[in-house]
Design an enzyme around this catalytic site. Structure first.
Site, PDB file in Angstrom:
ATOM      1  CG  ASP A  34     -15.223   9.998  -3.210  1.00 14.45           C
ATOM      2  OD1 ASP A  34     -14.102   9.803  -3.712  1.00 14.45           O
ATOM      3  OD2 ASP A  34     -15.546   9.604  -2.080  1.00 14.45           O
ATOM      4  CG  HIS A  66     -11.917   6.963  -2.537  1.00 14.59           C
ATOM      5  ND1 HIS A  66     -12.896   7.856  -2.155  1.00 14.59           N
ATOM      6  CD2 HIS A  66     -11.408   6.459  -1.382  1.00 14.59           C
ATOM      7  CE1 HIS A  66     -12.972   7.903  -0.837  1.00 14.59           C
ATOM      8  NE2 HIS A  66     -12.076   7.063  -0.339  1.00 14.59           N
ATOM      9  CB  SER A 226     -13.678   6.148   2.412  1.00 15.93           C
ATOM     10  OG  SER A 226     -12.753   7.191   2.559  1.00 15.93           O
TER      11      SER A 226
END
Length: 560
Positions: A34, A66, A226
């Site tokens: 990620d 994120h 996610s």
């Protein structure tokens, strides 16, 4: 230093092996591929191993939170699982592997593939990929397959468009696709409107307004697949740690087999239920057999012979094709252009796949429609065809003169085969039966499913992703591949004329028209005692189709 040794050293350094905090097992490594992960964030401090960065331009790093949110979700829900069911703190360790997804537009997925291989070679047990692309990439999938061959569990976000389109890497075969659900005012589960609704979604997790910490340790409400993917990765990692004597794939199937069913597209097996999964694994440890195992009763009535019949019915993942008056009728999902086949004419045989439909016309020409993963629908110059075998990753074809052709995924692996009478396929392999009763196989032996070299005098073959089956001249059934649900223990199957397999189960047809089944009894697929006078069977994933002598069709199990 070996990275798992380093993980254990981290646990000791932070006193994670005390009675209050941690378990006595070797830490499970969950790789988070990620954007940057802030290892000083409160959830993550002391819970991460130093990873690597795979970015084209270091000045182009994604500086958003994120990756930190996803890693935090993995740790949070691993801890919740461990404290609730094992009264200890989780010992999973996060391996951050930094990427910028936009780089794939420049380097054709090279750095992403290298990141995956790095995570695999670093000893990751679970690899989470909370990003998506509308386009598949064979190089990236080769790296995922490399990890699958080493037993790594891959988990990915199903996507947040709410559409039925496929997203990758979630829609690659062997990758756990995780969507999101919410609760309505009555407390009923329903798929989140943003969660993708394709038939490749495997599991749902409550993914609306999840409380996760940002880099400044403030709780924020986050919604999206996610984060559900990260949460499920953490849960899987924790269960792998708690049940080290159970194969990782079989730990994953505990979540599949115990999920709470939710109606509608894009819901897969249903909502993750950790309580049921833990109970399932405890029972499995005690009985040494999965709780969803079932074997149908044998029938010893005298054999009854049926006249041969040209039946063109085919079971796919979420649709069934039937040829009637040389045209195709489709039962089930017609989305993503797989339903275009109803416009074809002069059809002799039809085939339903995971996400596509193929056919052979009266002139022996092949055609295909639906999702064209790895060019499996490109069947140019496939003429004089006898039959096709549809895999999730490729198409195989058998010509009337006994030669075999395959599309890109296995290109060049079958060119020496000849005198072939029948073909069958799984996601990663093709099997062929020649006129002498020998079985040839080609592909990737992830599950031991191509170990058929000692088979002799075979008259019929069938395959699924994890298994290959053959019936010999005496009516006995041979099996190769995964045996978690005892689906390969078939010494008592006699007098068989046909066999087929889905995900974890096998179904057989006896010469007297009775059906037997063994293995993973999800949705009652192995409850077959009521089937009589059957002349045809065809299986896929979690269901199979049976046709009786009056051409009545029955469905056992449930389509995705």
């Amino acid at each position: 230093m070996n990275i798992k040794v380093a993980a254990l050293a981290f646990c000791m350094l932070f006193n994670f092996n005390t009675t209050e905090n941690i378990n006595e097992y070797e830490p499970t490594i969950v790789a988070i591929i990620d954007s940057h992960v802030n290892m000083d964030q409160e959830y993550l401090k002391g819970r991460c191993i130093q990873g690597e960065s795979f970015i084209l331009d270091e000045d182009n790093k994604n500086k958003e939170n994120h990756g930190t949110y996803v890693a935090g979700a993995a740790i949070k829900y691993a801890d919740m699982t461990s404290r609730l069911f094992f009264q200890k703190k989780s010992s999973i360790m996060i391996l951050p592997v930094e990427i910028n997804v936009e780089d794939t537009q420049t380097d054709s997925g090279f750095l992403l593939g290298e990141a995956i291989q790095y995570a695999v070679d670093s000893g990751a047990d679970v690899i989470n990929m909370s990003f998506s692309s509308s386009s598949p990439n064979l190089y990236v999938y080769e790296k995922i397959r490399y990890g699958m061959e080493k037993g790594v569990i891959f988990v990915s976000a199903a996507g947040n468009s709410g559409y039925s389109s496929y997203c990758f890497p979630a829609s690659y075969d062997g990758v756990v696709s995780v969507g999101s659900y919410s609760l309505d005012e009555q407390g009923n589960r329903k798929r989140s409107t943003f969660s993708n609704s394709n038939d490749d979604v495997d599991l749902l997790f409550q993914g609306e307004k999840m409380l996760l910490k940002d880099t400044s340790n403030k709780y924020l409400e986050k919604s999206g697949t996610s984060y559900t993917s990260g949460a499920v990765s953490g849960i899987i990692g924790e269960l792998i740690s708690r049940y080290p004597n159970i194969n990782k794939q079989h730990v994953l199937y505990a979540l599949y087999d115990t999920a709470n069913s939710i109606d509608g597209p894009g819901c897969g097996y249903g909502a993750v239920d950790v309580l049921k999964a833990v109970d399932y694994l405890n029972k499995y440890m005690s009985a040494k057999i999965p709780p969803t195992y079932n074997e149908s009763l044998q029938d010893n009535s005298p054999p009854k012979k049926f006249a041969a019949s040209e039946i063109s019915i085919s079971a796919g993942r979420s649709h069934i094709t039937v040829v009637e008056n040389n045209k195709i009728r489709i039962i089930g999902n017609t989305g993503l252009n797989r339903g275009y086949a109803v416009n074809w004419t002069n059809i002799r045989k039809s085939y339903a796949g995971s996400d596509n439909t193929s056919a052979i016309d009266l002139n022996g020409c092949s055609k295909a429609c639906g999702y064209n993963l790895f060019n499996k629908n490109i069947l140019r110059n496939w003429v004089n065809m006898d039959s096709l075998a549809l895999s999730r990753n490729f198409t195989a074809g058998l010509t009337n003169d006994g030669n075999v052709c395959v599309t890109d995924y296995l290109e060049g692996k079958v060119s020496q085969w000849n005198n072939i009478m029948q073909i069958t396929s799984g996601s990663h392999h093709v099997a062929a039966l020649d006129s002498s009763g020998r079985v040839y196989t080609a592909g990737y032996n992830i599950y031991g499913q191509i170990n058929t070299s000692d088979w002799k005098n075979i008259k019929y073959i069938a395959a699924s992703t994890k298994n290959t089956y053959g019936i010999d001249s005496e009516g006995n059934v041979l099996a190769a591949g995964d045996n978690h649900y005892n689906q390969c223990n078939l010494n008592d199957w006699k007098d068989m004329v046909s066999v087929d397999a889905g995900d974890g189960y096998v179904v057989g047809l006896k010469s007297n028209g009775k059906v037997v089944a063994k293995g993973r009894n999800l949705y009652g697929v192995c409850i077959v005692e009521d089937l009589n006078n059957i002349i045809f069977i065809d299986a896929y994933d979690t269901y199979f189709v049976a046709v009786d002598e009056n051409l009545n069709m029955f469905i056992k199990g449930k389509m995705r």
